[in-house]
Design a protein around this motif. Sequence first.
Motif, PDB file in Angstrom:
ATOM      1  N   SER A   1      -2.254 -28.476   9.559  1.00  0.00           N
ATOM      2  CA  SER A   1      -3.017 -28.407  10.969  1.00  0.00           C
ATOM      3  C   SER A   1      -4.254 -27.798  11.059  1.00  0.00           C
ATOM      4  N   ARG A   2      -4.407 -26.614  10.098  1.00  0.00           N
ATOM      5  CA  ARG A   2      -5.764 -26.023  10.034  1.00  0.00           C
ATOM      6  C   ARG A   2      -6.780 -26.935   9.411  1.00  0.00           C
ATOM      7  N   SER A   3      -6.394 -27.720   8.451  1.00  0.00           N
ATOM      8  CA  SER A   3      -7.319 -28.822   7.734  1.00  0.00           C
ATOM      9  C   SER A   3      -7.687 -29.766   8.565  1.00  0.00           C
ATOM     10  N   LYS A   4      -6.594 -30.112   9.338  1.00  0.00           N
ATOM     11  CA  LYS A   4      -7.082 -31.135  10.301  1.00  0.00           C
ATOM     12  C   LYS A   4      -8.193 -30.922  11.180  1.00  0.00           C
TER      13      LYS A   4
ATOM     14  N   GLY B   1     -12.409 -32.088  -2.478  1.00  0.00           N
ATOM     15  CA  GLY B   1     -13.393 -31.312  -3.026  1.00  0.00           C
ATOM     16  C   GLY B   1     -13.126 -30.315  -4.178  1.00  0.00           C
ATOM     17  N   LEU B   2     -12.061 -29.672  -4.398  1.00  0.00           N
ATOM     18  CA  LEU B   2     -11.436 -28.843  -5.351  1.00  0.00           C
ATOM     19  C   LEU B   2     -11.187 -29.533  -6.710  1.00  0.00           C
ATOM     20  N   ALA B   3     -10.521 -30.819  -6.263  1.00  0.00           N
ATOM     21  CA  ALA B   3     -10.053 -31.701  -7.380  1.00  0.00           C
ATOM     22  C   ALA B   3     -11.449 -32.053  -8.310  1.00  0.00           C
TER      23      ALA B   3
ATOM     24  N   ALA C   1     -17.136 -15.984  -3.405  1.00  0.00           N
ATOM     25  CA  ALA C   1     -16.029 -15.283  -2.628  1.00  0.00           C
ATOM     26  C   ALA C   1     -16.351 -15.333  -1.065  1.00  0.00           C
ATOM     27  N   ASP C   2     -15.352 -15.242  -0.340  1.00  0.00           N
ATOM     28  CA  ASP C   2     -15.490 -15.114   1.297  1.00  0.00           C
ATOM     29  C   ASP C   2     -14.618 -14.240   1.750  1.00  0.00           C
ATOM     30  N   THR C   3     -14.568 -13.814   2.982  1.00  0.00           N
ATOM     31  CA  THR C   3     -13.917 -13.179   3.726  1.00  0.00           C
ATOM     32  C   THR C   3     -13.144 -13.887   4.829  1.00  0.00           C
TER      33      THR C   3
ATOM     34  N   ASN D   1      -1.472 -25.676  -6.229  1.00  0.00           N
ATOM     35  CA  ASN D   1      -1.516 -26.942  -5.891  1.00  0.00           C
ATOM     36  C   ASN D   1      -2.968 -27.299  -5.304  1.00  0.00           C
ATOM     37  N   ILE D   2      -3.829 -26.079  -5.214  1.00  0.00           N
ATOM     38  CA  ILE D   2      -5.227 -26.612  -4.413  1.00  0.00           C
ATOM     39  C   ILE D   2      -5.973 -27.275  -5.254  1.00  0.00           C
ATOM     40  N   PHE D   3      -5.870 -27.454  -6.465  1.00  0.00           N
ATOM     41  CA  PHE D   3      -6.799 -28.179  -7.205  1.00  0.00           C
ATOM     42  C   PHE D   3      -6.135 -29.696  -7.333  1.00  0.00           C
TER      43      PHE D   3
ATOM     44  N   GLY E   1      -8.290 -17.437   3.716  1.00  0.00           N
ATOM     45  CA  GLY E   1      -7.320 -17.092   2.488  1.00  0.00           C
ATOM     46  C   GLY E   1      -6.247 -18.248   2.298  1.00  0.00           C
ATOM     47  N   ILE E   2      -5.611 -18.124   0.988  1.00  0.00           N
ATOM     48  CA  ILE E   2      -4.497 -19.462   0.836  1.00  0.00           C
ATOM     49  C   ILE E   2      -3.530 -18.740   0.476  1.00  0.00           C
ATOM     50  N   PRO E   3      -2.344 -19.216   1.233  1.00  0.00           N
ATOM     51  CA  PRO E   3      -0.971 -18.747   0.956  1.00  0.00           C
ATOM     52  C   PRO E   3      -0.489 -18.970  -0.502  1.00  0.00           C
TER      53      PRO E   3
ATOM     54  N   ASP F   1     -19.235 -24.651   0.238  1.00  0.00           N
ATOM     55  CA  ASP F   1     -18.962 -25.451   1.446  1.00  0.00           C
ATOM     56  C   ASP F   1     -17.554 -24.821   2.018  1.00  0.00           C
ATOM     57  N   ASN F   2     -16.673 -25.048   0.828  1.00  0.00           N
ATOM     58  CA  ASN F   2     -15.329 -24.466   1.388  1.00  0.00           C
ATOM     59  C   ASN F   2     -15.395 -23.019   1.997  1.00  0.00           C
ATOM     60  N   ALA F   3     -16.119 -22.135   1.140  1.00  0.00           N
ATOM     61  CA  ALA F   3     -16.101 -20.942   1.458  1.00  0.00           C
ATOM     62  C   ALA F   3     -16.551 -20.804   2.902  1.00  0.00           C
ATOM     63  N   ALA F   4     -17.637 -21.176   3.237  1.00  0.00           N
ATOM     64  CA  ALA F   4     -18.294 -21.178   4.761  1.00  0.00           C
ATOM     65  C   ALA F   4     -17.190 -21.991   5.628  1.00  0.00           C
ATOM     66  N   LYS F   5     -16.661 -23.072   5.283  1.00  0.00           N
ATOM     67  CA  LYS F   5     -15.798 -23.706   6.202  1.00  0.00           C
ATOM     68  C   LYS F   5     -14.398 -23.119   6.593  1.00  0.00           C
ATOM     69  N   TYR F   6     -13.714 -22.299   5.525  1.00  0.00           N
ATOM     70  CA  TYR F   6     -12.764 -21.635   5.514  1.00  0.00           C
ATOM     71  C   TYR F   6     -12.913 -20.169   6.019  1.00  0.00           C
ATOM     72  N   THR F   7     -14.061 -19.797   6.480  1.00  0.00           N
ATOM     73  CA  THR F   7     -14.316 -18.305   7.025  1.00  0.00           C
ATOM     74  C   THR F   7     -14.688 -18.309   8.413  1.00  0.00           C
TER      75      THR F   7
HETATM   76  N1  LIG Z   1     -12.444 -20.619   0.385  1.00  0.00           N
HETATM   77  C1  LIG Z   1     -11.404 -21.266   0.791  1.00  0.00           C
HETATM   78  N2  LIG Z   1     -10.774 -20.372   1.739  1.00  0.00           N
HETATM   79  C2  LIG Z   1      -9.610 -20.839   1.891  1.00  0.00           C
HETATM   80  N3  LIG Z   1      -8.711 -21.907   1.735  1.00  0.00           N
HETATM   81  C3  LIG Z   1      -9.481 -22.848   0.881  1.00  0.00           C
HETATM   82  C4  LIG Z   1     -10.691 -22.384   0.266  1.00  0.00           C
HETATM   83  N4  LIG Z   1     -11.054 -23.151  -0.561  1.00  0.00           N
HETATM   84  C5  LIG Z   1     -10.060 -24.118  -0.457  1.00  0.00           C
HETATM   85  N5  LIG Z   1      -9.084 -23.871   0.435  1.00  0.00           N
HETATM   86  C6  LIG Z   1      -8.016 -24.738   0.687  1.00  0.00           C
HETATM   87  O1  LIG Z   1      -7.540 -25.520  -0.415  1.00  0.00           O
HETATM   88  C7  LIG Z   1      -7.539 -26.986   0.223  1.00  0.00           C
HETATM   89  C8  LIG Z   1      -8.302 -27.748  -0.709  1.00  0.00           C
HETATM   90  O2  LIG Z   1      -9.659 -27.569  -0.704  1.00  0.00           O
HETATM   91  P1  LIG Z   1     -10.670 -29.067  -0.967  1.00  0.00           P
HETATM   92  O3  LIG Z   1     -11.980 -28.439  -0.902  1.00  0.00           O
HETATM   93  O4  LIG Z   1     -10.022 -29.796  -2.018  1.00  0.00           O
HETATM   94  O5  LIG Z   1     -10.213 -29.891   0.269  1.00  0.00           O
HETATM   95  P2  LIG Z   1     -10.742 -29.636   1.566  1.00  0.00           P
HETATM   96  O6  LIG Z   1     -11.787 -28.786   1.873  1.00  0.00           O
HETATM   97  O7  LIG Z   1      -9.582 -29.624   2.600  1.00  0.00           O
HETATM   98  O8  LIG Z   1     -11.214 -31.219   1.914  1.00  0.00           O
HETATM   99  P3  LIG Z   1     -12.669 -31.786   1.325  1.00  0.00           P
HETATM  100  O9  LIG Z   1     -12.174 -33.103   0.396  1.00  0.00           O
HETATM  101  O10 LIG Z   1     -13.510 -32.419   2.352  1.00  0.00           O
HETATM  102  O11 LIG Z   1     -13.085 -30.839   0.221  1.00  0.00           O
HETATM  103  C9  LIG Z   1      -8.131 -26.663   1.430  1.00  0.00           C
HETATM  104  O12 LIG Z   1      -7.530 -27.687   2.361  1.00  0.00           O
HETATM  105  C10 LIG Z   1      -7.841 -25.231   1.864  1.00  0.00           C
HETATM  106  O13 LIG Z   1      -6.628 -25.454   2.613  1.00  0.00           O
END
Ligand SMILES: Nc1ncnc2c1ncn2[C@@H]1O[C@H](COP(=O)(O)OP(=O)(O)OP(=O)(O)O)[C@@H](O)[C@H]1O
Length: 506
Positions: free
Chosen positions: A453-456, A464-466, A429-431, A442-444, A434-436, A401-407
């Motif tokens: 802003s982008r997440s908003k 999700g990742l936690a 993997a996705d294209t 910290n993403i977990f 990306g994550i700075p 879901d993340n991969a699709a959402k952030y691509t």
């Molecule tokens: N595949 C990805 N590509 C780019 N950024 C990502 C990707 N997966 C996660 N991230 C970054 O990591 C952050 C944390 O991801 P996480 O799944 O925990 O939260 P979320 O997707 O923002 O919200 P949700 O709680 O709905 O999943 C995201 O906000 C995003 O910035």
Amino acid sequence: MRLTSFRTRVLVLAIAFSVLLIGSVLITAYFVVSGGMSRVAEDTVLGLSRQAVKLTRDRVVSSQKTAAAEIPESDAASQHRRLTRAQNLFQAALPELFRTGMSEGEFAFYAPGDLSTPEWSTDRRTDTQVETIARERALRLLTSTVSVSGGGSGLSGLFSRAQLGLYTVHVPIDVPDGSRWVLDVTYVPFREEQTIDAIRAPMLVLALVGTALAIAMMQMSMGWVLKLVDELRVAADSIDAGQLDVRLPAEGQHEIGDLARSLNHLIERLRRRADAQTRFIADASHELATPVAGIRGYINILRAWGAEDDAVREEAVRAIDRESRRMARLTTELLSLIRTDEDTTCRRMRVDVNALSREALAAAATRYLDKGLEFEGPEEGPLVAMNDRDKIEEFMHILVDNAAKYTPPGGTVRVQTWRRRDSVVIEVADTGVGIPEKDLPNIFDRFYRSDASRSKETGGFGLGLAIAKRMVEVCGGTIEVKSAVDEGTSFTIRIPREVAASPHRL
Ligand SMILES: Nc1ncnc2c1ncn2[C@@H]1O[C@H](COP(=O)(O)OP(=O)(O)OP(=O)(O)O)[C@@H](O)[C@H]1O
Ligand SMILES: [Mg+2]
């Protein structure tokens, strides 16, 4: 003093240990000294007996010579007289012989007819059974025997006067009348007994001083340890549930210092956990407060203008619907997070990881249909693992879901799987964007979103990742991330192909 206290127990142990140790050293020393003295006494009596035998034999010969000179041997009667004369001369010479010839010792002669009463002796002591038997033996075997009589018991000299007993050598000896007597040479080992008596007092003093020193030293080291423990206790007492910034004194490279350091680590972990909990509650409340504020705002708009203006009413209802959905999604994710926190068991069952990956891809493809993404699944065929199906399914959905959402539209989302030794490796993997690099560590974390802003825009909560990481760990696995901004992101998960038969606990 409490009887059960550590100090009392150590004191009792110290006393018992010192008494045992010093007592055994004392007894050994006593045995060595008294054994040595007994040997000295035996050597002395043997020396005396050699001297006495020589004196006696000389006297026998000289008596025989004198008698032969006095009485010429002509017939049997004169021969008998000569023997009697020689014997009388010998016996008459005995008192003078032993008084002048010997410096110490007592002497006695026993005739074979009565081996318990002396024919002649230098003292009037009573004979013991032991000595009579030893005399019989000497006569029978024609050899000298040694007997010891009247000695004290093994350890008597440790507590009262030492008594080594009388040392007597019994020697068979031929006397002038042709018969064979037994010569007793007795030595009373006063000197040796005095030596033993002389070391008793210093030995006892040494033992007492040694015991006292050992106890004092143990008490001193115990006092030092207990002082450190007490310092720990005082510091630990000052920590209560809410005050986790206190640290125990952790100086010194010793066991107590190690204990304090371990406790400090524990307090630090507790503090971090308490902080995380506080942050979590604050974040969760904040996330919930935002849609609630939105809904209240639109309700006010509805109240003010909803009746007259259809467009405003429509807009407000849609916004309320959106915000309430967001709230519902947040509460679902929060519940899921709490559930994963509590659920630490990994249920072992047959899972086809490839099939699960394809399902997750299919679900994302439906959800993000309008983005025109390309979804690539793992190779054909199953990849079977014995692990927790539900958890694998859930973290795969989160990652895909993340991969699709952030691509961005037109990009690719790819899941690959393979087997490596005892693990199954899954790569999502996705294209995408990306994550700075600064965000990667910290993403977990809960509620962490790499770019606010982008997440908003994408509407996530950062949970999700936690949840995914926690689930991978409960399955006994690890998760890693690699990413480059505007190029894409890849998550690599390794889980054991077979978790242990018993449930795996974190
Ligand atoms: N595949 C990805 N590509 C780019 N950024 C990502 C990707 N997966 C996660 N991230 C970054 O990591 C952050 C944390 O991801 P996480 O799944 O925990 O939260 P979320 O997707 O923002 O919200 P949700 O709680 O709905 O999943 C995201 O906000 C995003 O910035
Ligand atoms: Mg997400």
